[in-house]
Scaffold this motif. Sequence first.
Motif, short mmCIF file in Angstrom:
data_model
loop_
_atom_site.label_atom_id
_atom_site.label_comp_id
_atom_site.label_asym_id
_atom_site.label_seq_id
_atom_site.Cartn_x
_atom_site.Cartn_y
_atom_site.Cartn_z
N ARG A 94 0.83 -1.14 -0.02
CA ARG A 94 -0.02 -0.20 0.08
C ARG A 94 1.03 1.32 -0.12
NH1 ARG A 94 -4.88 -1.33 4.19
NH2 ARG A 94 -5.65 -3.22 3.30
N MET A 95 2.12 1.16 0.23
CA MET A 95 2.90 2.24 0.47
C MET A 95 3.59 2.48 -0.90
SD MET A 95 4.87 1.69 4.09
CE MET A 95 6.07 3.13 3.70
N SER A 96 4.05 3.67 -1.39
CA SER A 96 4.59 3.94 -2.65
C SER A 96 5.95 3.33 -2.83
CB SER A 96 4.93 5.37 -2.77
OG SER A 96 5.84 6.22 -1.76
N VAL A 97 6.31 3.43 -3.93
CA VAL A 97 7.80 2.66 -4.32
C VAL A 97 8.83 3.47 -3.47
CG1 VAL A 97 9.37 2.56 -5.96
CG2 VAL A 97 7.21 1.56 -6.41
N GLU A 98 8.78 4.85 -3.36
CA GLU A 98 9.58 5.71 -2.79
C GLU A 98 9.73 5.35 -1.57
OE1 GLU A 98 9.62 10.40 -2.22
OE2 GLU A 98 10.29 9.74 -4.08
N ASP A 99 8.38 5.13 -0.71
CA ASP A 99 8.47 5.16 0.70
C ASP A 99 9.04 3.59 0.95
OD1 ASP A 99 7.54 7.52 1.41
OD2 ASP A 99 5.31 6.99 1.42
N ASN A 100 8.85 2.61 0.19
CA ASN A 100 9.40 1.37 0.31
C ASN A 100 11.06 1.54 0.40
OD1 ASN A 100 7.73 -1.47 0.22
ND2 ASN A 100 6.52 0.10 -0.74
N GLU A 119 18.96 8.35 -5.56
CA GLU A 119 19.07 8.74 -6.96
C GLU A 119 19.92 7.60 -7.59
OE1 GLU A 119 18.86 10.82 -10.25
OE2 GLU A 119 17.77 11.15 -8.43
N LYS A 120 20.96 6.92 -6.65
CA LYS A 120 21.61 5.79 -7.19
C LYS A 120 20.79 4.60 -7.61
CE LYS A 120 26.04 7.22 -4.93
NZ LYS A 120 26.89 6.61 -3.81
N ILE A 121 19.81 4.45 -6.78
CA ILE A 121 18.85 3.23 -6.89
C ILE A 121 18.20 3.46 -8.10
CG2 ILE A 121 16.93 2.02 -5.81
CD1 ILE A 121 19.82 1.45 -4.51
N TYR A 122 17.48 4.74 -8.45
CA TYR A 122 16.71 5.16 -9.58
C TYR A 122 17.50 4.83 -10.83
CZ TYR A 122 12.80 6.76 -6.47
OH TYR A 122 11.92 6.67 -5.76
N ILE A 127 12.86 1.92 -13.88
CA ILE A 127 11.50 1.66 -13.79
C ILE A 127 11.09 1.86 -12.24
CG2 ILE A 127 11.73 -0.76 -12.99
CD1 ILE A 127 9.13 0.60 -15.71
N LEU A 128 11.58 2.08 -11.40
CA LEU A 128 11.32 2.26 -10.08
C LEU A 128 10.87 3.88 -9.98
CD1 LEU A 128 13.51 0.10 -7.85
CD2 LEU A 128 11.17 -0.33 -8.73
N ARG A 129 12.05 4.62 -10.64
CA ARG A 129 11.75 5.98 -10.80
C ARG A 129 10.29 6.45 -11.44
NH1 ARG A 129 15.32 10.20 -10.93
NH2 ARG A 129 17.39 8.82 -11.57
N GLU A 130 9.84 5.75 -12.39
CA GLU A 130 8.85 5.90 -13.13
C GLU A 130 7.52 5.48 -12.35
OE1 GLU A 130 8.68 3.86 -16.93
OE2 GLU A 130 10.87 4.00 -17.52
N HIS A 131 7.64 4.73 -11.22
CA HIS A 131 6.68 4.21 -10.51
C HIS A 131 6.86 4.80 -9.07
CE1 HIS A 131 6.24 1.54 -13.82
NE2 HIS A 131 5.01 1.38 -13.51
N ALA A 132 7.65 5.64 -8.84
CA ALA A 132 8.07 6.27 -7.55
C ALA A 132 6.88 6.50 -6.59
CB ALA A 132 8.90 7.49 -7.64
N ARG A 133 5.96 7.37 -7.38
CA ARG A 133 4.61 7.68 -6.44
C ARG A 133 3.57 6.68 -6.39
NH1 ARG A 133 7.24 11.51 -3.52
NH2 ARG A 133 8.12 13.05 -4.93
N LEU A 134 3.72 5.67 -7.06
CA LEU A 134 2.56 4.58 -7.40
C LEU A 134 2.89 3.61 -6.07
CD1 LEU A 134 2.15 4.03 -11.23
CD2 LEU A 134 0.84 5.52 -9.32
N PRO A 135 1.47 2.85 -5.48
CA PRO A 135 1.66 1.78 -4.53
C PRO A 135 2.48 0.80 -5.04
CG PRO A 135 -0.76 2.73 -5.06
CD PRO A 135 0.12 3.15 -5.95
N ALA A 136 3.32 0.14 -4.38
CA ALA A 136 4.25 -0.81 -4.57
C ALA A 136 3.48 -1.99 -5.08
CB ALA A 136 5.30 -1.20 -3.54
N ARG A 137 2.33 -2.23 -4.70
CA ARG A 137 1.58 -3.62 -5.28
C ARG A 137 1.28 -3.42 -6.70
NH1 ARG A 137 -2.68 -0.70 -1.99
NH2 ARG A 137 -4.14 0.28 -3.35
N LEU A 147 12.54 -3.66 -6.48
CA LEU A 147 12.24 -2.77 -5.29
C LEU A 147 12.92 -3.50 -4.18
CD1 LEU A 147 10.78 -0.42 -3.98
CD2 LEU A 147 8.89 -1.95 -4.11
N ALA A 148 12.51 -4.75 -4.04
CA ALA A 148 13.18 -5.27 -2.54
C ALA A 148 14.58 -5.36 -2.76
CB ALA A 148 12.76 -6.72 -2.68
N ILE A 149 15.40 -5.48 -3.64
CA ILE A 149 16.85 -5.42 -3.63
C ILE A 149 17.18 -4.06 -3.65
CG2 ILE A 149 19.03 -5.58 -5.11
CD1 ILE A 149 17.67 -8.14 -6.29
N GLY A 150 16.56 -2.98 -4.23
CA GLY A 150 16.80 -1.62 -4.18
C GLY A 150 16.60 -1.16 -2.51
N ARG A 151 15.66 -1.69 -2.01
CA ARG A 151 15.42 -1.43 -0.39
C ARG A 151 16.56 -1.86 0.42
NH1 ARG A 151 10.25 -4.17 1.81
NH2 ARG A 151 11.59 -5.88 1.29
#
Length: 238
Positions: A94-100, A119-122, A127-137, A147-151
């Motif tokens: 339910r949290m955004s990609v960025e918040d994850n 910024e390095k992760i993006y 693709i994570l930058r493109e979806h940064a504000r969207l729910p991770a689901r 996303l899990a590896i980036g986190r």
Amino acid sequence: MMETIIKVSNLSVSYGPIQALRGIDIEVRQGETVTLIGANGAGKTTLLQTLSGLLKPREGTIELFGENIGRKPPHERVKMGLIHVPEGRAILGRMSVEDNLLMGAYCRDDEKEIQEDMEKIYNLFPILREHARLPARTLSGGQQQMLAIGRGLMARPKVMMLDEPSLGLAPIVIGEIFSIIRSLRERGITVLLVEQNAKQALKVADRGYVLENGRITHADTGINLLHSEEVLKAYLGA
């Protein structure tokens, strides 16, 4: 001789009366990729959960950078540089990609460095930058694994433990995930990999261990295990 980062000695873990791990001895050295293979229920995930502090051993010791961490809680192990990317990815849907991603930096304080790492992760996963504000689901399975590896990378790990990173992914996406695993080594991150895709795992591994019924039955270089007749028959479909 490379420095030993993780040293596990005579480790045993039980779930009530059921013994899941018996007398485990493994080492992971600086800069290596080490893989654990074995059938479902062999104890691979249990071992990673014990290393990360989610499970308590019945006996044995776990050393990280030469320090016994058996009594350290999970967050203290994270601060030491040990990161666990769990099976099933465990993103916060339910949290955004960025918040994850920001959750991966929860043990850190320097906001400027955190934003620089974001910024390095993006850059690593556009693709994570493109979806940064969207729910991770809303991400696909492969994107969720990124996303899990980036986190995990947001914690600035020295050691990253990956549990079944290719699980449930399409073959073309699996190739991308293993390319990412190779890139972790190039970044100087030591990797401990649990993976059902034994052939791919052994191809990227410096060394490997085979777990059967909670015990280590084979230990060798990745290439030797890949060409072992016994391992071929049991795990590689030969």
